[in-house]
Design an enzyme around this catalytic site. Sequence first.
Site, mmCIF file in Angstrom:
data_model
loop_
_atom_site.group_PDB
_atom_site.id
_atom_site.type_symbol
_atom_site.label_atom_id
_atom_site.label_comp_id
_atom_site.label_asym_id
_atom_site.label_seq_id
_atom_site.Cartn_x
_atom_site.Cartn_y
_atom_site.Cartn_z
ATOM 1 N N CYS A 92 0.807 -1.077 0.109
ATOM 2 C CA CYS A 92 0.271 -0.021 -0.024
ATOM 3 C C CYS A 92 1.039 1.112 -0.079
ATOM 4 C CB CYS A 92 -1.101 -0.017 1.177
ATOM 5 S SG CYS A 92 -1.874 1.445 1.321
ATOM 6 N N CYS A 95 0.284 3.087 3.850
ATOM 7 C CA CYS A 95 0.703 2.887 4.904
ATOM 8 C C CYS A 95 1.739 1.435 4.940
ATOM 9 C CB CYS A 95 -0.357 2.358 5.705
ATOM 10 S SG CYS A 95 -1.047 0.651 5.391
ATOM 11 N N CYS A 140 -7.179 -0.889 1.328
ATOM 12 C CA CYS A 140 -6.112 -1.779 2.352
ATOM 13 C C CYS A 140 -6.754 -1.782 3.680
ATOM 14 C CB CYS A 140 -4.955 -0.627 2.387
ATOM 15 S SG CYS A 140 -3.864 -0.989 3.917
ATOM 16 N N CYS A 143 -5.125 1.032 6.639
ATOM 17 C CA CYS A 143 -5.201 2.501 6.340
ATOM 18 C C CYS A 143 -6.612 2.947 5.783
ATOM 19 C CB CYS A 143 -4.071 3.233 5.943
ATOM 20 S SG CYS A 143 -3.929 2.773 4.058
ATOM 21 N N CYS A 163 -8.131 -5.431 -9.948
ATOM 22 C CA CYS A 163 -7.678 -4.559 -10.666
ATOM 23 C C CYS A 163 -7.097 -3.217 -10.026
ATOM 24 C CB CYS A 163 -8.850 -4.130 -11.688
ATOM 25 S SG CYS A 163 -8.454 -3.117 -13.145
#
Length: 174
Positions: A92, A95, A140, A143, A163
């Site tokens: 991510c 984070c 995510c 976060c 995607c």
Amino acid sequence: MTQTLSRRALLLTGAASLGLAACSINSTSEAADAENENNEDRYADSKWRQLTEADWKARLSAAAYGVMRKEGTERPFTSDLNNEARTGTYHCAGCDLPLFSSDTKFDSGTGWPSFFDVLPGAMGTKPDRKLIYVRTEYHCARCLSHQGHVFEDGPAPTGLRYCNNGVALTFRPA
């Protein structure tokens, strides 16, 4: 007796049909939804959940902020990660939580990095009703930053296509 449909009746019938179809589409199972909620719960006390929108704007580029915090979509074929072929892990961009292994990446031809599976505990999902049909948005788990949408047209073994927006990821080579 022959009946002629007016243009208005035809359009209303088509719109009603699309509405019914949209209500019936659901690309994630209840079990997957429950698992994803547990993923989010595990990070409920994370420092990443305490950041303000001003904090996020300072941390992310304008493009990443638009995608990750405002649930936007980057233009297809603009991410260098679309052609990334090295072994490693995709994290991510908000984070740094590991989200995908390069072992699950494939070329979907859509213009966005695509994966057929996520790392355990990495994602949460929710319905996205912004279009005429319901899609499954994923984010995510730590976060809550938007990553992309998951579709049921991917390769074996999962049949899924995550995607992902490239600006929402960072790549860490092995």
